[in-house]
Write an enzyme that holds these catalytic residues in place. Structure first.
Site, PDB file in Angstrom:
ATOM      1  N   HIS A  72       0.862  -1.177   0.000  1.00 38.94           N
ATOM      2  CA  HIS A  72       0.000   0.000   0.000  1.00 38.94           C
ATOM      3  C   HIS A  72       0.900   1.229   0.000  1.00 38.94           C
ATOM      4  O   HIS A  72       2.029   1.194   0.476  1.00 38.94           O
ATOM      5  CB  HIS A  72      -0.868  -0.044   1.271  1.00 38.94           C
ATOM      6  CG  HIS A  72      -1.940   0.989   1.350  1.00 38.94           C
ATOM      7  ND1 HIS A  72      -1.677   2.287   1.705  1.00 38.94           N
ATOM      8  CD2 HIS A  72      -3.290   0.912   1.154  1.00 38.94           C
ATOM      9  CE1 HIS A  72      -2.810   2.974   1.732  1.00 38.94           C
ATOM     10  NE2 HIS A  72      -3.807   2.168   1.388  1.00 38.94           N
ATOM     11  N   ASP A  90       2.879  -4.667   8.110  1.00 38.32           N
ATOM     12  CA  ASP A  90       1.625  -3.932   7.998  1.00 38.32           C
ATOM     13  C   ASP A  90       0.483  -4.940   8.085  1.00 38.32           C
ATOM     14  O   ASP A  90       0.260  -5.722   7.166  1.00 38.32           O
ATOM     15  CB  ASP A  90       1.620  -3.185   6.659  1.00 38.32           C
ATOM     16  CG  ASP A  90       0.288  -2.509   6.351  1.00 38.32           C
ATOM     17  OD1 ASP A  90      -0.679  -2.699   7.107  1.00 38.32           O
ATOM     18  OD2 ASP A  90       0.214  -1.798   5.328  1.00 38.32           O
ATOM     19  N   GLN A 102      -4.646  -5.377   6.675  1.00 34.44           N
ATOM     20  CA  GLN A 102      -5.548  -6.282   5.977  1.00 34.44           C
ATOM     21  C   GLN A 102      -5.600  -7.674   6.591  1.00 34.44           C
ATOM     22  O   GLN A 102      -6.516  -8.450   6.291  1.00 34.44           O
ATOM     23  CB  GLN A 102      -5.137  -6.390   4.504  1.00 34.44           C
ATOM     24  CG  GLN A 102      -5.297  -5.108   3.724  1.00 34.44           C
ATOM     25  CD  GLN A 102      -6.741  -4.635   3.657  1.00 34.44           C
ATOM     26  OE1 GLN A 102      -7.662  -5.434   3.591  1.00 34.44           O
ATOM     27  NE2 GLN A 102      -6.928  -3.330   3.676  1.00 34.44           N
ATOM     28  N   LYS A 113     -10.673  -1.520  10.243  1.00 31.61           N
ATOM     29  CA  LYS A 113     -10.669  -2.699   9.379  1.00 31.61           C
ATOM     30  C   LYS A 113     -11.295  -3.910  10.075  1.00 31.61           C
ATOM     31  O   LYS A 113     -11.591  -4.917   9.433  1.00 31.61           O
ATOM     32  CB  LYS A 113      -9.233  -3.073   8.983  1.00 31.61           C
ATOM     33  CG  LYS A 113      -8.425  -1.955   8.355  1.00 31.61           C
ATOM     34  CD  LYS A 113      -8.868  -1.641   6.953  1.00 31.61           C
ATOM     35  CE  LYS A 113      -7.894  -0.669   6.294  1.00 31.61           C
ATOM     36  NZ  LYS A 113      -8.300  -0.293   4.931  1.00 31.61           N
ATOM     37  N   CYS A 123      -4.717   2.421  -3.729  1.00 28.06           N
ATOM     38  CA  CYS A 123      -3.493   2.914  -3.070  1.00 28.06           C
ATOM     39  C   CYS A 123      -2.346   1.911  -3.223  1.00 28.06           C
ATOM     40  O   CYS A 123      -1.541   1.730  -2.318  1.00 28.06           O
ATOM     41  CB  CYS A 123      -3.738   3.215  -1.593  1.00 28.06           C
ATOM     42  SG  CYS A 123      -4.843   4.605  -1.321  1.00 28.06           S
TER      43      CYS A 123
END
Length: 404
Positions: free
Chosen positions: A121, A198, A201, A224, A362
């Site tokens: 991202h 990260d 997700q 999220k 993104c």
């Protein structure tokens, strides 16, 4: 027992209509919806004990402080951090990444190297580019293949004694690919590099164990995973958090201030300047409680069934191509119809009450790799149903008929 119809009753927004049609919400990779159990916690906070924390001796302040710090403990237990003070509240994943990148500005030298992946991202690309510009360090990229997987043999070649930092997402927001972060972390540590993952997700689908992963930093966002926007967390190993300088200066993050010198507070407050999103932190804890009550194993199993069903049905449409075909992926399908711009498909789907994401998500380098302007992305959550998948498939067929 997992009961999707029972679960759907917890989400008020799923009862609304869009353009005269029942809402089919398939944009969960951007933001998940919020159950009434979390909404009630938000209302309760502002109705009954809204006050600033850590500073007041009065009852409301103490109640708010207790609730906020209990949420920190919930997050610590959820990700299995060793210490509560290794959990830093942030405004979201991007904030956490920038906090770490800013801290490493004082630790990197010109000959040092930083590695990111081709699946990132923008929020896990731009901060590291800025870091390299400030320090003179070199940014290197793990390439990807046509299936949307990182090429690990190329990663091995990139690693050297000059590698100081490796940054990779756990799951690609654009393609749904689950990256082999265990391998990435192990190889990075072998050359003495730190690793940030990260988890924006992954956390809605996978319960991470940061000690088992032996990851140095892990970031995610509450919105999220059924929580509020503007709230997230950074996990960092205590040793690293003590090395990094504060990201911002102000109230809360100080031990003592004079005009001659300021000393900083202990962890975690060293990185939490100013009045935080108190309600957001408390609601984040409530969202974690909610998802754990359903069970992440049950969530993963059901979402995988949705992914398989949707993949099979969509591929029956002539001229439809799916991008990101790794065997290891979560409930995200990015696709295009031959000769039709994804924005046009998304616009027609919206008229049918179906919410999907269109564009580069993104993750523009991924789209450049495939030489496409973007994709239509349908991302599923545990409250979606096969009948909603059927509505999506029907909508895509209609868009194809209208736009061909």
């Amino acid at each position: 027992m997992f009961n999707v119809e029972h679960i759907r009753q917890d989400f008020p927004i799923l009862n609304r209509e869009v353009n005269g049609k029942p809402l089919v919400y398939l944009d969960n990779a951007a933001t998940s919806q919020t159950p009434k159990q979390v909404i009630d916690v938000i209302v309760d906070y502002y109705s009954n004990y809204n006050a600033n924390i850590h500073r007041g001796v009065h009852t409301l302040s103490q109640e708010a402080t207790d609730a906020y710090e209990q949420a920190r403990i919930k997050i610590q237990k959820h990700v299995n951090a060793k210490h509560t003070h290794e959990i830093i509240f942030t405004s979201g994943t991007t904030h956490g990444i920038n906090l770490v990148a800013n801290g490493f500005s004082s630790l990197l030298k010109k000959e040092d190297e930083v590695i990111v992946s081709a699946l990132e991202h923008h929020s896990n690309i731009v901060p590291w580019q800025m870091l390299c510009e400030r320090t003179g360090a070199t940014l290197k990229v793990i390439p990807m293949n046509l299936e949307g997987e990182l090429i690990m043999s190329e990663y091995d070649k990139l690693l050297s004694e000059n590698t100081k930092l490796v940054f990779v997402n756990h799951i690609s927001n654009a393609l749904g690919t689950i990256n082999p972060i265990e391998y990435i972390i192990e190889k990075a540590h072998a050359v003495g590099a730190a690793v940030l993952v990260d988890g924006a997700q992954s956390c809605p689908h996978i319960k991470p164990d940061v000690q088992d992963l032996d990851v140095d930093f892990y970031v995610t966002s509450a919105h999220k995973m059924c929580g509020p926007t503007g709230e997230g967390m950074l996990y960092g190993k205590e040793t690293w958090l003590k090395k990094l300088p504060p990201y911002q200066g102000g109230g809360e993050m100080i031990a003592e201030v004079t005009f001659d010198k300021t000393t900083y507070a202990d962890l975690p407050h060293k990185f939490e300047a100013g009045t935080p999103n108190i309600c957001g932190g408390i609601a984040f804890g409530a969202a974690i409680d909610y998802m754990n009550a359903i069970g992440f194993d049950a969530i993963a199993k059901y979402e995988h069934e949705l992914l398989d069903y949707a993949t099979e049905k969509l591929l029956e449409i002539e001229g439809l191509k799916i991008y990101g075909t790794s065997k290891h992926k979560t409930s995200v399908i990015s696709f295009n119809l031959e000769g039709i711009h994804p924005y046009d498909v998304g616009t027609i789907l919206d008229k049918l009450g179906i919410a999907v994401r269109t564009g580069h998500h993104c993750a523009q380098p991924i789209m450049d790799f495939y030489k496409i302007p973007g994709t239509v992305r349908a991302s599923f959550a545990f409250y979606n149903t096969k009948s909603e998948v059927d509505a999506l498939v029907s909508g895509v067929k209609k868009a194809k008929m209208m736009l061909s």
